[in-house]
Design a protein around this motif. Structure first.
Motif, PDB file in Angstrom:
ATOM      1  N   LEU A   1      -0.589  -0.561   9.519  1.00  0.00           N
ATOM      2  CA  LEU A   1      -1.996  -0.157   9.408  1.00  0.00           C
ATOM      3  C   LEU A   1      -2.893  -1.369   9.181  1.00  0.00           C
ATOM      4  O   LEU A   1      -4.002  -1.451   9.716  1.00  0.00           O
ATOM      5  N   GLU A   2      -2.417  -2.326   8.386  1.00  0.00           N
ATOM      6  CA  GLU A   2      -3.203  -3.525   8.108  1.00  0.00           C
ATOM      7  C   GLU A   2      -3.504  -4.300   9.387  1.00  0.00           C
ATOM      8  O   GLU A   2      -4.553  -4.935   9.513  1.00  0.00           O
ATOM      9  N   THR A   3      -2.602  -4.252  10.352  1.00  0.00           N
ATOM     10  CA  THR A   3      -2.830  -4.958  11.621  1.00  0.00           C
ATOM     11  C   THR A   3      -3.727  -4.163  12.562  1.00  0.00           C
ATOM     12  O   THR A   3      -4.360  -4.743  13.443  1.00  0.00           O
ATOM     13  N   LEU A   4      -3.778  -2.838  12.385  1.00  0.00           N
ATOM     14  CA  LEU A   4      -4.543  -1.982  13.289  1.00  0.00           C
ATOM     15  C   LEU A   4      -5.997  -1.802  12.870  1.00  0.00           C
ATOM     16  O   LEU A   4      -6.889  -1.677  13.713  1.00  0.00           O
ATOM     17  N   ILE A   5      -6.247  -1.749  11.569  1.00  0.00           N
ATOM     18  CA  ILE A   5      -7.608  -1.504  11.060  1.00  0.00           C
ATOM     19  C   ILE A   5      -8.314  -2.847  10.889  1.00  0.00           C
ATOM     20  O   ILE A   5      -7.832  -3.728  10.156  1.00  0.00           O
ATOM     21  N   PRO A   6      -9.462  -3.041  11.535  1.00  0.00           N
ATOM     22  CA  PRO A   6     -10.110  -4.363  11.577  1.00  0.00           C
ATOM     23  C   PRO A   6     -10.411  -5.008  10.223  1.00  0.00           C
ATOM     24  O   PRO A   6     -10.228  -6.211  10.060  1.00  0.00           O
ATOM     25  N   HIS A   7     -10.881  -4.240   9.250  1.00  0.00           N
ATOM     26  CA  HIS A   7     -11.305  -4.837   7.972  1.00  0.00           C
ATOM     27  C   HIS A   7     -10.447  -4.301   6.823  1.00  0.00           C
ATOM     28  O   HIS A   7     -10.968  -3.878   5.783  1.00  0.00           O
ATOM     29  N   ALA A   8      -9.138  -4.329   7.015  1.00  0.00           N
ATOM     30  CA  ALA A   8      -8.214  -3.775   6.023  1.00  0.00           C
ATOM     31  C   ALA A   8      -7.505  -4.859   5.235  1.00  0.00           C
ATOM     32  O   ALA A   8      -7.164  -5.914   5.777  1.00  0.00           O
ATOM     33  N   THR A   9      -7.307  -4.586   3.953  1.00  0.00           N
ATOM     34  CA  THR A   9      -6.481  -5.435   3.092  1.00  0.00           C
ATOM     35  C   THR A   9      -5.469  -4.537   2.389  1.00  0.00           C
ATOM     36  O   THR A   9      -5.769  -3.384   2.053  1.00  0.00           O
ATOM     37  N   LEU A  10      -4.285  -5.071   2.171  1.00  0.00           N
ATOM     38  CA  LEU A  10      -3.198  -4.287   1.591  1.00  0.00           C
ATOM     39  C   LEU A  10      -2.837  -4.799   0.202  1.00  0.00           C
ATOM     40  O   LEU A  10      -2.660  -5.996  -0.003  1.00  0.00           O
ATOM     41  N   THR A  11      -2.712  -3.860  -0.732  1.00  0.00           N
ATOM     42  CA  THR A  11      -2.194  -4.161  -2.057  1.00  0.00           C
ATOM     43  C   THR A  11      -0.954  -3.300  -2.285  1.00  0.00           C
ATOM     44  O   THR A  11      -1.038  -2.060  -2.236  1.00  0.00           O
ATOM     45  N   VAL A  12       0.184  -3.947  -2.498  1.00  0.00           N
ATOM     46  CA  VAL A  12       1.428  -3.242  -2.769  1.00  0.00           C
ATOM     47  C   VAL A  12       1.709  -3.313  -4.268  1.00  0.00           C
ATOM     48  O   VAL A  12       1.721  -4.401  -4.859  1.00  0.00           O
ATOM     49  N   ILE A  13       1.929  -2.167  -4.883  1.00  0.00           N
ATOM     50  CA  ILE A  13       2.152  -2.102  -6.328  1.00  0.00           C
ATOM     51  C   ILE A  13       3.655  -2.153  -6.614  1.00  0.00           C
ATOM     52  O   ILE A  13       4.405  -1.258  -6.194  1.00  0.00           O
ATOM     53  N   PRO A  14       4.112  -3.200  -7.288  1.00  0.00           N
ATOM     54  CA  PRO A  14       5.546  -3.351  -7.573  1.00  0.00           C
ATOM     55  C   PRO A  14       6.099  -2.140  -8.325  1.00  0.00           C
ATOM     56  O   PRO A  14       5.475  -1.630  -9.268  1.00  0.00           O
ATOM     57  N   ASN A  15       7.266  -1.684  -7.883  1.00  0.00           N
ATOM     58  CA  ASN A  15       7.975  -0.563  -8.519  1.00  0.00           C
ATOM     59  C   ASN A  15       7.202   0.756  -8.471  1.00  0.00           C
ATOM     60  O   ASN A  15       7.573   1.714  -9.154  1.00  0.00           O
ATOM     61  N   GLY A  16       6.132   0.797  -7.682  1.00  0.00           N
ATOM     62  CA  GLY A  16       5.354   2.023  -7.588  1.00  0.00           C
ATOM     63  C   GLY A  16       5.952   2.983  -6.576  1.00  0.00           C
ATOM     64  O   GLY A  16       6.560   2.563  -5.586  1.00  0.00           O
TER      65      GLY A  16
END
Length: 227
Positions: free
Chosen positions: A188-203
């Motif tokens: 999704l981060e590569t497809l949506i022009p103004h997207a940033t991804l935050t991954v929450i550890p152990n979430g």
């Protein structure tokens, strides 16, 4: 002032979002929509799909006269939010997609499960076998009369619509999310022009319930970046 519109996941209701909404108030106006078929909102059709839910939410936002809206969609609510955003409504200022399987990328295991689930309803398999194949969510959907809708939405693929999203978008994902694996977020981060991804550890899939303070801080930082 931004208006935060929260859209819950499958099987949830406003109950799972009330505390989070309270944390953002009064700095932001907060609205929680219960989707048709969940909570106190009656189902409106036996075979609705994501586009029908998106049209319903869009209509509610416009009927309620909401402006400067940031959609926060969890899981099923994220599917709906992404489709709304792809239509570029003028009132939308930001988007949070959280554990949202907007792309249909089933594993071989899921494909086999779906195949068996489909034929399990047509062949004389014991009900115990059908329940095992269907899994918890589909069994719950069957009991509540939403199985046709559930089967529609899990197979809905919005890949073609994602590049049309024009607003700043935050992708929030639990590292251990099984329902919507992180690989979907990365695509999704590569497809949506103004997207940033935050991954929450152990979430997991419901980080807003598992780690509410951390989840609140991540969203707050994103909202402040839009001002």
């Amino acid at each position: 002032m931004f208006t935060l519109v929260f859209l819950h996941g499958w099987g949830h209701s406003r109950a799972q979002w009330e505390k989070m909404a309270e944390m953002f108030s009064p700095a932001y106006k907060t609205v929680i929509y219960e989707l048709p078929g969940f909570g106190n909102e009656p189902a409106l059709g036996e075979a609705w799909d994501v586009p029908e839910y998106a049209a319903w939410v869009k209509s509610r936002v416009e009927k309620d006269g909401l402006t400067d809206v940031i959609l926060v969609g969890h899981s099923f609510g994220g599917r709906i939010s992404s489709l709304i955003a792809s239509g570029c409504p003028p009132w939308l200022k930001g988007l949070v997609l959280y554990g949202a399987p907007c792309l249909y990328r089933p594993s071989i295991k899921i494909q086999l499960k779906n195949f068996l689930g489909h034929w399990g309803g047509k062949l004389p398999f014991p009900e115990s076998f059908r329940k095992k194949i269907r899994g918890i969510e589909e069994n719950d959907a069957t009991q509540t009369g939403l199985r046709a809708i559930w089967r529609n939405i899990v197979a809905f693929d919005a890949t073609a619509q994602m590049p049309r999203i024009a607003v700043p978008t935050l992708l929030v994902w639990g590292e251990l999310d099984i329902e919507a694996p992180v690989r979907i977020a990365r695509e999704l981060e590569t497809l949506i022009p103004h997207a940033t991804l935050t991954v929450i550890p152990n979430g997991g899939h419901s980080v807003h319930l598992e780690q509410p303070i951390l989840f609140y801080g991540i969203l707050k930082r994103f909202f402040e970046s839009l001002t």
